[in-house]
Design a protein around this motif. Structure first.
Motif, PDB file in Angstrom:
ATOM      1  N   ARG A 185      39.269  43.356  44.940  1.00 16.43           N
ATOM      2  CA  ARG A 185      38.134  42.774  45.650  1.00 16.43           C
ATOM      3  C   ARG A 185      37.382  43.835  46.436  1.00 16.43           C
ATOM      4  O   ARG A 185      36.163  43.791  46.538  1.00 16.43           O
ATOM      5  CB  ARG A 185      38.606  41.663  46.576  1.00 16.43           C
ATOM      6  N   GLY A 245      36.428  42.500  41.431  1.00 12.86           N
ATOM      7  CA  GLY A 245      36.445  41.072  41.147  1.00 12.86           C
ATOM      8  C   GLY A 245      37.599  40.391  41.839  1.00 12.86           C
ATOM      9  O   GLY A 245      38.285  40.982  42.672  1.00 12.86           O
ATOM     10  N   ASN A 246      37.835  39.172  41.456  1.00 11.95           N
ATOM     11  CA  ASN A 246      38.827  38.332  42.122  1.00 11.95           C
ATOM     12  C   ASN A 246      39.716  37.674  41.076  1.00 11.95           C
ATOM     13  O   ASN A 246      39.220  37.162  40.064  1.00 11.95           O
ATOM     14  CB  ASN A 246      38.107  37.262  42.959  1.00 11.95           C
ATOM     15  N   ASN A 275      38.809  34.268  39.864  1.00 13.69           N
ATOM     16  CA  ASN A 275      37.598  34.074  39.077  1.00 13.69           C
ATOM     17  C   ASN A 275      37.907  34.302  37.605  1.00 13.69           C
ATOM     18  O   ASN A 275      38.305  35.395  37.206  1.00 13.69           O
ATOM     19  CB  ASN A 275      36.503  35.033  39.555  1.00 13.69           C
ATOM     20  N   GLU A 276      37.751  33.272  36.796  1.00 11.52           N
ATOM     21  CA  GLU A 276      38.135  33.331  35.381  1.00 11.52           C
ATOM     22  C   GLU A 276      37.444  34.469  34.644  1.00 11.52           C
ATOM     23  O   GLU A 276      38.087  35.206  33.878  1.00 11.52           O
ATOM     24  CB  GLU A 276      37.812  31.995  34.710  1.00 11.52           C
ATOM     25  N   ASP A 305      36.177  37.266  35.819  1.00  9.73           N
ATOM     26  CA  ASP A 305      36.667  38.568  36.283  1.00  9.73           C
ATOM     27  C   ASP A 305      38.000  38.911  35.626  1.00  9.73           C
ATOM     28  O   ASP A 305      38.221  40.048  35.203  1.00  9.73           O
ATOM     29  CB  ASP A 305      36.844  38.558  37.810  1.00  9.73           C
TER      30      ASP A 305
END
Length: 207
Positions: free
Chosen positions: A32, A50-51, A54-55, A57
């Motif tokens: 992140r 990204g995280n 999150n699909e 990412d």
């Protein structure tokens, strides 16, 4: 080898990252905040900002990798139980089967009450079980995933140098084990990237 490391900014994850870079492997780190990422050779690390929740990412990060290493913490929330289904789905979609994760000794079997996990029994001295419950959910998801998983389950994790001399046991914490350093935990996690000895196994680790 191409590795995806989740939790690369954490204590264990950053040590696994150092091992991989030392040996010249290609690494993707899904983070992140890239400012928290410490590494020696930027050419060997693909930083995917990204995280894990999150699909898109996760799907982008897992492309082209051979092994996923997850050193995600519970993050004081439900990161593990919410993120693991996305990781599993992305791995299946990308045709990646091997995942090595860092759990907790709480999800190993209890020696006192064999039908229970340690955190569910009097064997565990911890009064708060929220983190262990999150790791339990992640373990259950992996167990049902059909992937080639290994969960490394350390007990108390102080900082300290790598000794390279520790005990492991499948599904149980080694008897009278009270601690294992971050460095030695990362050492064993990294070894599992190249081993299939402990497939579908929770491995307790302690001095």
């Amino acid at each position: 080898m191409n590795l995806l490391i989740l939790g690369a900014t954490g204590r264990v994850g950053s040590e696994v990252l150092r091992h991989a870079l030392r040996d010249g492997h290609q690494v993707t780190a899904l983070v992140r905040n890239p400012d928290k990422l410490a590494f020696a050779d930027q050419d060997l690390v693909h930083v995917a900002i990204g995280n894990v929740l999150n699909e898109a990412d996760v799907e982008a990060a897992v492309q082209g990798v051979d092994v996923v290493v997850s050193a995600l913490s519970t993050d004081g929330a439900d990161t593990l139980s919410q993120g693991m289904p996305l990781v599993i789905a992305a791995m299946k979609k990308a045709g990646v089967s091997r995942i090595v994760t860092v759990g907790t000794a709480g999800i190993l079997q209890s020696r006192i009450s064999p039908d229970l996990l340690r955190y569910q029994s009097s064997e565990s001295k911890r009064t708060l079980t929220r983190a262990a419950e999150e790791h339990h959910r992640a373990y259950t998801l992996l167990e049902r995933s059909g992937l080639d998983w290994t969960i490394v389950c350390p007990t108390y994790l102080p900082d300290g140098e790598r000794l390279g001399n520790y005990r492991i046991e499948a599904h149980y914490l080694p008897e009278n084990g009270t601690q294992i350093s971050v460095a030695d935990t990362a050492d064993f996690v990294y070894q599992q990237v190249f081993s299939r000895e402990h497939l579908h196994t929770r491995v307790g680790i302690a001095y």
